[in-house]
Motif scaffolding. Structure first.
Motif, PDB file in Angstrom:
ATOM      1  N   ARG A  45      -8.514  -3.435   2.468  1.00 28.19           N
ATOM      2  CA  ARG A  45      -9.628  -3.827   2.207  1.00 28.19           C
ATOM      3  C   ARG A  45     -10.462  -2.401   1.403  1.00 28.19           C
ATOM      4  N   THR A  46     -10.246  -1.581   1.448  1.00 29.18           N
ATOM      5  CA  THR A  46     -10.632  -0.662   0.633  1.00 29.18           C
ATOM      6  C   THR A  46      -9.779  -0.193  -0.492  1.00 29.18           C
ATOM      7  N   SER A  47      -9.180  -1.036  -0.535  1.00 30.50           N
ATOM      8  CA  SER A  47      -7.729  -0.429  -1.670  1.00 30.50           C
ATOM      9  C   SER A  47      -8.272  -0.296  -2.778  1.00 30.50           C
ATOM     10  N   CYS A  48      -8.975  -1.207  -3.185  1.00 26.89           N
ATOM     11  CA  CYS A  48      -9.909  -1.737  -4.465  1.00 26.89           C
ATOM     12  C   CYS A  48     -10.890  -0.820  -4.985  1.00 26.89           C
ATOM     13  N   LYS A  49     -11.608  -0.266  -4.550  1.00 30.54           N
ATOM     14  CA  LYS A  49     -12.108   0.918  -5.220  1.00 30.54           C
ATOM     15  C   LYS A  49     -11.709   2.704  -5.221  1.00 30.54           C
ATOM     16  N   ASP A  50     -10.377   2.695  -4.064  1.00 32.45           N
ATOM     17  CA  ASP A  50      -9.681   3.316  -3.723  1.00 32.45           C
ATOM     18  C   ASP A  50      -8.762   4.069  -5.017  1.00 32.45           C
ATOM     19  N   PHE A 102      -3.298 -11.837  -1.937  1.00 30.68           N
ATOM     20  CA  PHE A 102      -2.825 -12.479  -0.567  1.00 30.68           C
ATOM     21  C   PHE A 102      -3.888 -13.396   0.264  1.00 30.68           C
ATOM     22  N   GLY A 103      -4.650 -14.067  -0.800  1.00 33.24           N
ATOM     23  CA  GLY A 103      -5.163 -15.158  -0.961  1.00 33.24           C
ATOM     24  C   GLY A 103      -7.054 -14.605  -0.052  1.00 33.24           C
ATOM     25  N   GLU A 104      -7.494 -15.505  -0.370  1.00 32.05           N
ATOM     26  CA  GLU A 104      -9.302 -14.619  -0.066  1.00 32.05           C
ATOM     27  C   GLU A 104      -9.678 -13.670   0.869  1.00 32.05           C
ATOM     28  N   GLU A 105      -8.887 -14.149   2.151  1.00 32.06           N
ATOM     29  CA  GLU A 105      -9.098 -12.999   2.543  1.00 32.06           C
ATOM     30  C   GLU A 105      -8.288 -11.866   2.735  1.00 32.06           C
ATOM     31  N   LEU A 106      -8.566 -10.897   2.160  1.00 31.62           N
ATOM     32  CA  LEU A 106      -7.695  -9.228   2.227  1.00 31.62           C
ATOM     33  C   LEU A 106      -7.119  -8.917   4.022  1.00 31.62           C
ATOM     34  N   PRO A 107      -6.182  -8.837   3.799  1.00 30.72           N
ATOM     35  CA  PRO A 107      -5.554  -8.311   4.908  1.00 30.72           C
ATOM     36  C   PRO A 107      -6.340  -6.398   4.993  1.00 30.72           C
ATOM     37  N   PRO A 108      -6.230  -5.880   6.439  1.00 31.82           N
ATOM     38  CA  PRO A 108      -6.831  -5.029   6.538  1.00 31.82           C
ATOM     39  C   PRO A 108      -6.306  -3.521   5.513  1.00 31.82           C
ATOM     40  N   ALA A 109      -5.501  -3.556   5.892  1.00 25.88           N
ATOM     41  CA  ALA A 109      -4.506  -2.835   4.740  1.00 25.88           C
ATOM     42  C   ALA A 109      -5.066  -2.821   3.412  1.00 25.88           C
ATOM     43  N   ARG A 132       0.477  -1.372  -0.086  1.00 32.19           N
ATOM     44  CA  ARG A 132      -0.105   0.217   0.147  1.00 32.19           C
ATOM     45  C   ARG A 132       0.634   1.241   0.267  1.00 32.19           C
ATOM     46  N   THR A 133       2.227   1.091   0.733  1.00 30.90           N
ATOM     47  CA  THR A 133       2.300   2.389   0.810  1.00 30.90           C
ATOM     48  C   THR A 133       3.456   2.877  -0.478  1.00 30.90           C
ATOM     49  N   PHE A 134       3.680   2.274  -1.321  1.00 29.45           N
ATOM     50  CA  PHE A 134       5.164   2.366  -2.542  1.00 29.45           C
ATOM     51  C   PHE A 134       3.546   2.811  -3.492  1.00 29.45           C
ATOM     52  N   SER A 135       2.268   1.760  -3.570  1.00 32.94           N
ATOM     53  CA  SER A 135       1.483   1.904  -4.628  1.00 32.94           C
ATOM     54  C   SER A 135       0.448   3.214  -4.687  1.00 32.94           C
ATOM     55  N   VAL A 136       0.191   4.112  -3.191  1.00 33.43           N
ATOM     56  CA  VAL A 136      -0.030   5.041  -2.948  1.00 33.43           C
ATOM     57  C   VAL A 136       0.434   6.047  -3.405  1.00 33.43           C
ATOM     58  N   ASP A 137       2.159   5.979  -3.620  1.00 31.55           N
ATOM     59  CA  ASP A 137       2.528   7.383  -3.809  1.00 31.55           C
ATOM     60  C   ASP A 137       2.660   6.928  -5.476  1.00 31.55           C
ATOM     61  N   ILE A 138       2.291   6.122  -6.247  1.00 33.84           N
ATOM     62  CA  ILE A 138       2.560   5.844  -7.306  1.00 33.84           C
ATOM     63  C   ILE A 138       1.136   6.516  -7.993  1.00 33.84           C
ATOM     64  N   LEU A 139       0.270   6.415  -7.639  1.00 31.43           N
ATOM     65  CA  LEU A 139      -1.609   6.490  -7.594  1.00 31.43           C
ATOM     66  C   LEU A 139      -1.545   7.568  -7.598  1.00 31.43           C
ATOM     67  N   ALA A 140      -0.848   8.417  -5.991  1.00 32.61           N
ATOM     68  CA  ALA A 140      -1.173   9.773  -5.861  1.00 32.61           C
ATOM     69  C   ALA A 140      -0.645  10.936  -7.159  1.00 32.61           C
ATOM     70  N   ARG A 192      -5.444  -5.667 -15.194  1.00 31.92           N
ATOM     71  CA  ARG A 192      -5.182  -7.131 -15.125  1.00 31.92           C
ATOM     72  C   ARG A 192      -4.801  -7.479 -13.816  1.00 31.92           C
ATOM     73  N   HIS A 193      -3.794  -7.228 -13.499  1.00 29.37           N
ATOM     74  CA  HIS A 193      -3.297  -7.907 -12.092  1.00 29.37           C
ATOM     75  C   HIS A 193      -3.707  -7.743 -10.668  1.00 29.37           C
ATOM     76  N   GLY A 194      -4.571  -5.770 -11.004  1.00 33.26           N
ATOM     77  CA  GLY A 194      -5.616  -5.741 -10.006  1.00 33.26           C
ATOM     78  C   GLY A 194      -6.318  -6.805  -9.686  1.00 33.26           C
TER      79      GLY A 194
END
Length: 933
Positions: free
Chosen positions: A629-634, A620-627, A576-584, A661-663
């Motif tokens: 959970r909102t990342s997909c929509k964001d 990360f498997g079927e159960e997403l980690p808390p970090a 999330r840390t590295f992705s947020v940098d790019i998405l920002a 595709r990777h998402g």
């Protein structure tokens, strides 16, 4: 004379500067003429008429050869002797050349002899016809050279294996002794020319290769001594080398050929001084290298068993390996490889061989040196040398097999330390770089538990000269040794520092090597690098903007490997840390009123970096980690807004859809709430741009979520299906399918996903007939992937369970609706569909697509048998006669009719295979019809 003039006129087209259409027409006419029965007489006239142009002479001779191969059945058996005499007479006429005519006529006679069993004395006949007159002896030698080659290599002649075995024994084996005596006579005949002697050697080699002349016979003939003596002649050298190499090769059954080997080896060893005497003649050295290497490979067991006798051969090969001409050196590599593989299985090794491989290490590393003056080398020569270094690196691996890798590495290490012990001005960078390259090559064979050689190398790296080529080589050593580093983590920190410094180097290749080294370090040592992740994040922020994108992408890939080694919650937070940098940065660019081309490229680079991280981490498997959970929509909100603004830029569309595709992989079913919106965006974006990547993602969404019952989701699937079908149908009003191949392919793959995952949408939609016709048009493309995509789609349609005629099997309630939809498109398009299918089968469909064609055609025969039989005659008439002759079409129609009428639908397969086989033969004949211009 009409046909003669027509042939001359067609051939004349090729002598000018005609347009492509005229060339094609002339070529097609000549190929069709070669098939006709009239070609026999016409070509005879062409060969016997004075002053016929050379192209016509060659064409006539080639036609005789082709017709003997394919069409001898057109000649009545009673006329075969006369036909033979015709060709022999033509050969007599052209005994002085041109050689192309002589060769084609000799090929024709060889093919005739194979198919003319009552011609019992073919070889003697040719000896009597051409062997008495010195002027025609070259023609006889040409025939005798060609005969075994043609008999062993022309598999197109239509005779059975038993017939072939009988005729080969009669033509070759029964005449081998006589041919050997004849060649022995010619080689020493009074007044014999070097040209004839060279032909004698070529002929002898041909019979040796065919296995007809035995080595035990040859060594007793004058030809044996003559072959070695001919090496002294510049004119005969190459032919003699060929014969000697073949002679040695034919003694590979050691026990059976020891008497001959005992005669050959002393002569070989006697040639060794020539490597010094002829040192200034590279072509001669190349010939000797071939001879010695062939001997070394053939006699390698004898080398090991009797080194006191055979080791001079190894020494000679070593001298050839050390020769400065790098065209000659690789001739020896196969010997060193095979000998190393043999030695590697031995419990003990003679010191002679150990020393030979030690010397070889030194020799190869000396060859690895870059030229001291690079300005004297062309760009192509430099590229060729770089490629050849990797080939030489493989030979160093062979040395490791014999000497052990640590021994080779220590020897190479010693070369560098010796060079570094001199004053800096006395060292060339090549002296250091070549051993480093060798270390990199030998790294493929390293022992991961080595605690002697590799620690010394790792300690040496930081003290190497600061030259870009040296730094480049050292960084690639780190890349190659990362598995070792994983087991010796105490060295990782120093390696990481050296790699990080590499990113600061002004040389772009050094930066690239640093990126590669970091990637492999993080990939193989990821568990040990988790603690370094904050440093990598800081490094990326400080140094990342200075790097070119290729290097920056490798850093992101490296970081992703480290993240993948973390516990799930920590990994998700880091991603999330590295992705947020790019998405920002993407969000900021989207919100700008205006944006420069460079800023948009930077956004594309960011998307590529995000893609590579997601590709490595996967999920990360079927159960997403808390970090997360909102990342997909964001993330989708940012990408959606970006696509609205910049989705018409092709590169941005490609980059964004690959991230999506990777998402899908990362979020899995957690992405379901946004999937309808993603599919809708893809639908509108494709309609607006026509870019295939939008269809590609839509297909992936259907493939992943097609089984879901959500109404919004299914509505989005229907919308993208119908909108894209209408868009492509409109496009095809003004464009050919070949103009938009990528669009067609991704569209077909999307449809295939829909048939499998959402058949109700696919079959029930009003878009289905249009989609069917689009897929038919795709079959006309000469594009393997698209043909497979279209055939796969039709296979899914025509073998769908809704069409199963077995009424005892219960069917879902919607199956009659699907079946009616398919029936309707077949009634309207079936004739045209069959035309495309059979045209492709006898035309440009790839060979491994035949099983799918069989599956489709069998289903068609089962469900629509009567329509198939009513359409088939007209469909077959549309096929080109050149690839589907009338008799082949008739046989196919008969076979299919019988299969349908007898309800033996599995026999459709054999009809399809026979049609394909016949058309392939016809195409092959036209391709190799001999129209050499």
């Amino acid at each position: 004379m009409g046909d003669v003039q027509a042939v001359l006129s067609a051939l004349a087209v090729f002598q000018g500067a005609p347009d492509k259409a005229s060339l094609n027409r002339a070529n097609t006419w000549l190929q069709d003429f070669q098939h006709s029965p009239d070609a026999w007489a016409t070509c005879n006239v062409l060969l016997l008429t004075p002053d016929v142009p050379l192209p016509a002479q060659v064409f006539a001779a080639q036609t005789f050869r082709a017709k003997v191969t394919y069409d001898l059945h057109q000649v009545d058996a009673a006329n075969l002797p006369g036909f033979r005499d015709t060709i022999v007479a033509a050969l007599q006429r052209y005994h002085k050349g041109p050689k192309t005519v002589i060769v084609q006529l000799c090929l024709a006679i060889a093919g005739l002899a194979l198919q003319f069993p009552s011609w019992t004395n073919a070889v003697q006949f040719m000896i009597d016809s051409f062997g008495r007159n010195p002027e025609t002896v070259p023609v006889l030698l040409e025939f005798l050279t060609i005969l075994p080659e043609e008999l062993n290599n022309n598999h197109k002649i239509p005779i059975t294996d038993d017939e072939y075995a009988e005729r080969e024994a009669h033509l070759l084996t029964a005449n081998a002794k006589q041919v050997l005596e004849l060649l022995s006579m010619y080689i020493q005949a009074t007044g014999v020319t070097h040209a004839v002697q060279s032909q004698v050697f070529d002929c002898l080699r041909s019979w040796l290769i065919a296995g007809e002349v035995r080595v035990t016979q040859l060594v007793k003939s004058p030809l044996f001594a003559y072959a070695f003596e001919a090496l002294a002649s510049d004119s005969l050298f190459d032919s003699a080398v060929d014969v000697i190499c073949e002679l040695i090769h034919e003694t590979q059954e050691i026990d059976d050929n020891m008497p001959a080997i005992e005669l050959i080896v002393p002569r070989l060893i006697a040639l060794k001084p020539q490597l010094v005497n002829q040192r200034d003649e590279p072509e001669k050295i190349k010939g000797y290298a071939r001879i010695f290497s062939e001997a070394g490979e053939t006699y390698r067991m004898l080398l090991l068993q009797h080194p006191e006798t055979f080791f001079p051969i190894v020494e000679a090969i070593g001298e050839c390996s050390a020769y400065p001409d790098l065209d000659i050196v690789p001739i020896t590599f196969s010997f060193w490889m095979r000998l190393a593989q043999t030695i590697g299985k031995k419990p003990s090794i003679s010191p002679l061989f150990l020393e030979a491989y030690r010397a070889l290490v030194q020799v190869i590393i000396s060859h690895l040196h870059f030229p001291s003056d690079s300005s004297s080398v062309t760009a192509q020569e430099a590229e060729d040398f770089r490629s050849f270094r990797h080939v030489m690196g493989d030979t160093l691996k062979d040395c490791c097999l014999v000497l052990r890798t640590d021994t080779c590495l220590l020897a190479t290490y010693q070369m560098i330390t010796t060079a570094l012990s001199r004053s800096p001005e006395a060292i060339s960078w090549q002296e250091v770089e070549a051993p480093l390259f060798a270390m990199r090559s030998m790294g493929a064979e390293l022992d991961l538990s080595d605690n002697d050689a590799i620690p010394k190398i790792m300690a040496l790296i930081p003290s190497l000269p600061n030259h870009p080529r040296v730094r480049y080589a050292a960084l690639l050593i780190i890349s190659r040794y990362t598995e070792w580093a994983n087991l010796h983590p105490e060295y990782i920190n120093a390696q990481l520092q050296y790699v990080s410094a590499g990113f600061e180097d002004p040389d772009s290749e050094v930066c690239g090597a640093a990126g590669q080294a970091l990637k492999y370090l993080c990939q193989d040592c990821k568990q040990h690098l988790v603690e370094f992740l904050p440093q990598l994040h800081t490094f990326l922020g400080a140094t990342g903007p200075k790097l070119v994108q290729d290097d920056r992408r490798q850093v992101y890939e490296a970081i992703a490997y480290v993240i993948s080694a973390m516990p799930m919650a920590q990994a998700a937070e880091s991603l999330r840390t590295f992705s947020v940098d790019i998405l920002a940065r993407i969000h900021a660019a989207t919100n700008k009123t205006t944006i420069t081309k460079q800023e948009l490229e930077d956004v594309g680079d960011g998307l590529e970096n995000l893609e590579v991280m997601l590709h490595v981490i996967q999920g990360f498997g079927e159960e997403l980690p808390p970090a997360c959970r909102t990342s997909c929509k964001d993330a989708w909100d940012i990408l959606d807004t970006f696509l609205v603004k910049y989705g018409a830029d092709y590169n941005m569309a490609e980059r964004t859809t690959r991230v999506i595709r990777h998402g899908i992989t990362l979020f899995g079913n957690s992405a379901l709430p946004v999937v309808p919106f993603v599919v809708a965006r893809m639908s509108f974006a494709f309609e607006a741009t026509g870019y295939p990547s939008y269809l590609w993602i839509a297909g992936k969404m259907i493939q992943n979520y097609g089984g879901e019952e959500d109404a919004d989701l299914r509505g989005s699937f229907r919308e993208v299906y119908e909108r894209s079908t209408n868009s492509i149908s409109s496009l095809l009003q003004t464009k050919s399918p070949s103009d938009i191949p990528d669009v067609i392919e991704d569209y077909l793959r999307m449809l295939a996903s829909m048939v499998t995952c959402a058949p109700d949408i696919f079959f029930e939609s009003s878009a289905f007939p249009l989609a069917f016709r689009t897929a038919m048009a795709a079959m006309t493309l000469i594009h393997t992937d698209i043909i497979f995509a279209s055939l796969d789609l039709f296979s899914l349609i025509f073998t769908h369970e809704c069409l199963n005629p077995d009424l005892s099997i219960p069917k879902p309630p919607k199956f009659p609706i699907y079946s009616s939809a398919i029936q309707a498109v077949v009634q309207k398009n079936g004739f045209q569909f069959l035309g495309y299918l059979l045209s492709g089968l006898v035309g440009d469909f790839p060979e491994d697509s035949i099983s799918i064609v069989v599956s489709i055609f069998r289903a068609f025969a089962l469900i629509w048998g009567s329509q198939l039989l009513s359409w088939l005659p007209s469909v077959l008439q549309q096929l080109p006669i050149s690839v589907a002759p009338q008799q082949v079409q008739a046989q196919f129609l008969s076979d299919v009719s019988r299969a349908v009428n007898d309800k033996e639908y599995d026999k459709v397969k054999y009809a399809i295979l026979a049609l394909n086989r016949s058309s392939r033969k016809a195409r092959e004949r036209r391709r190799t019809s001999g129209l050499d211009r």
